[in-house]
Design a protein around this motif. Structure first.
Motif, PDB file in Angstrom:
ATOM      1  N   PHE A 129       0.830  -1.204   0.000  1.00  0.00           N
ATOM      2  CA  PHE A 129       0.000   0.000   0.000  1.00  0.00           C
ATOM      3  C   PHE A 129       0.866   1.256   0.000  1.00  0.00           C
ATOM      4  CE2 PHE A 129      -2.343   3.248   2.453  1.00  0.00           C
ATOM      5  CZ  PHE A 129      -3.427   3.412   1.606  1.00  0.00           C
ATOM      6  N   ASP A 130       1.903   1.269   0.814  1.00  0.00           N
ATOM      7  CA  ASP A 130       2.803   2.421   0.879  1.00  0.00           C
ATOM      8  C   ASP A 130       3.532   2.605  -0.450  1.00  0.00           C
ATOM      9  OD1 ASP A 130       4.245   4.518   2.425  1.00  0.00           O
ATOM     10  OD2 ASP A 130       5.963   3.215   2.034  1.00  0.00           O
ATOM     11  N   LEU A 136       1.871   6.612  -7.001  1.00  0.00           N
ATOM     12  CA  LEU A 136       0.869   7.584  -7.441  1.00  0.00           C
ATOM     13  C   LEU A 136       1.384   9.015  -7.322  1.00  0.00           C
ATOM     14  CD1 LEU A 136      -2.425   6.068  -5.955  1.00  0.00           C
ATOM     15  CD2 LEU A 136      -1.684   6.091  -8.343  1.00  0.00           C
ATOM     16  N   VAL A 137       2.154   9.284  -6.271  1.00  0.00           N
ATOM     17  CA  VAL A 137       2.748  10.620  -6.124  1.00  0.00           C
ATOM     18  C   VAL A 137       3.710  10.904  -7.274  1.00  0.00           C
ATOM     19  CG1 VAL A 137       4.285  12.020  -4.705  1.00  0.00           C
ATOM     20  CG2 VAL A 137       2.466  10.691  -3.631  1.00  0.00           C
ATOM     21  N   LEU A 185      11.433   4.674  -4.081  1.00  0.00           N
ATOM     22  CA  LEU A 185      10.665   3.524  -4.570  1.00  0.00           C
ATOM     23  C   LEU A 185      11.551   2.293  -4.733  1.00  0.00           C
ATOM     24  CD1 LEU A 185       8.300   5.142  -7.236  1.00  0.00           C
ATOM     25  CD2 LEU A 185       7.680   4.225  -5.006  1.00  0.00           C
ATOM     26  N   ALA A 186      12.778   2.491  -5.231  1.00  0.00           N
ATOM     27  CA  ALA A 186      13.696   1.363  -5.386  1.00  0.00           C
ATOM     28  C   ALA A 186      14.036   0.754  -4.022  1.00  0.00           C
ATOM     29  CB  ALA A 186      14.959   1.811  -6.102  1.00  0.00           C
ATOM     30  N   PHE A 187      14.252   1.610  -3.029  1.00  0.00           N
ATOM     31  CA  PHE A 187      14.569   1.115  -1.685  1.00  0.00           C
ATOM     32  C   PHE A 187      13.374   0.394  -1.071  1.00  0.00           C
ATOM     33  CE2 PHE A 187      14.953   1.864   2.959  1.00  0.00           C
ATOM     34  CZ  PHE A 187      16.105   1.114   3.174  1.00  0.00           C
ATOM     35  N   ILE A 192      10.375  -4.662   0.271  1.00  0.00           N
ATOM     36  CA  ILE A 192       9.235  -5.541   0.005  1.00  0.00           C
ATOM     37  C   ILE A 192       9.717  -6.934  -0.393  1.00  0.00           C
ATOM     38  CG2 ILE A 192       7.315  -5.947  -1.593  1.00  0.00           C
ATOM     39  CD1 ILE A 192       6.823  -2.944  -1.588  1.00  0.00           C
ATOM     40  N   SER A 193      10.737  -6.988  -1.248  1.00  0.00           N
ATOM     41  CA  SER A 193      11.265  -8.291  -1.674  1.00  0.00           C
ATOM     42  C   SER A 193      11.874  -9.051  -0.497  1.00  0.00           C
ATOM     43  CB  SER A 193      12.313  -8.092  -2.776  1.00  0.00           C
ATOM     44  OG  SER A 193      13.464  -7.436  -2.282  1.00  0.00           O
TER      45      SER A 193
END
Length: 221
Positions: A129-130, A136-137, A185-187, A192-193
């Motif tokens: 979600f984050d 989206l930003v 986003l990459a971090f 997440i992975s």
């Protein structure tokens, strides 16, 4: 040989499904190690504790603001706008969100430590979600770059480095912001992975333990 019970057959199917999952094309993205060469389970525990500390600090600040509203209450004149920084309703909502985040982080930390894969799922969903919100930003900044200047104009006059930021070329400012968001986003995608690999590791290990238990305790007549 004696026929196997339904529980044995169900456990074998789950173990077989876990083995097929590891042999699928997605298995190339699976790894048991994360940053600093530590195990994904250790990394998930560290990440859960880190989020737990951050949200606990935020909760303490919010509770302090609720007990002493005058200390954290900023009027519209101080902000240079027609809104207030934080009212009681927003404080209560933020406090509830902080409590929920503390619960989710505690569940992830406990699940990784005790190897309960299901306890990690809420934290993983929060990460997705984050990540979606940050994406989206980035898309909104890319499609509507003028919103950055509008947002800067709404900041209070005493905001640090407001004039210096507004003096930057709008195109360069958009590129810098997009680059910054891309790094974030990459971090976040990497974290997440790590959590996903921890979930797969615990789930696969539990299924393997069940299969080994069945094999070693299977008797023949």
């Amino acid at each position: 040989p004696a026929p196997r019970s339904g529980a044995h057959r169900g456990a074998e199917r789950r173990a077989r499904a876990a083995a097929e999952m590891l042999s699928s094309p997605w298995a190339r993205f699976y790894s048991n190690s994360c940053c600093l060469c530590c195990h994904v389970r250790t990394g998930t525990i560290i990440l859960g504790v880190w989020y737990l500390i951050i949200n606990s600090v935020v909760l303490l600040i919010l509770l302090s603001a609720l007990t002493d509203p005058d200390q954290y209450h900023l009027t519209s004149a101080e902000l240079g706008g027609e809104f207030e920084f934080m009212d009681d309703a927003n404080m209560c909502v933020a406090t509830a969100i902080s409590l929920l985040m503390i619960l989710i982080c505690a569940m992830a930390t406990y699940g990784a430590y005790k190897q309960h894969a299901a306890w990690i799922i809420p934290f993983f969903c929060y990460q997705i979600f984050d990540f979606a919100l940050n994406t989206l930003v980035a898309i909104s900044v890319l499609i509507y770059p003028s919103t950055i200047q509008d947002y800067l104009r709404q900041l209070p006059n005493n905001f640090p480095y407001k004039e210096e930021i507004m003096s930057v070329n709008p195109t360069c400012l958009v590129v810098i912001i997009l680059l910054f968001i891309s790094i974030i986003l990459a971090f976040k995608g990497y974290l997440i992975s790590c959590v996903w690999n921890c979930y797969r590791y615990i789930n696969g290990r539990n299924n393997s333990d069940v299969l080994v238990y069945i094999t070693t305790n299977d008797t023949a007549v």
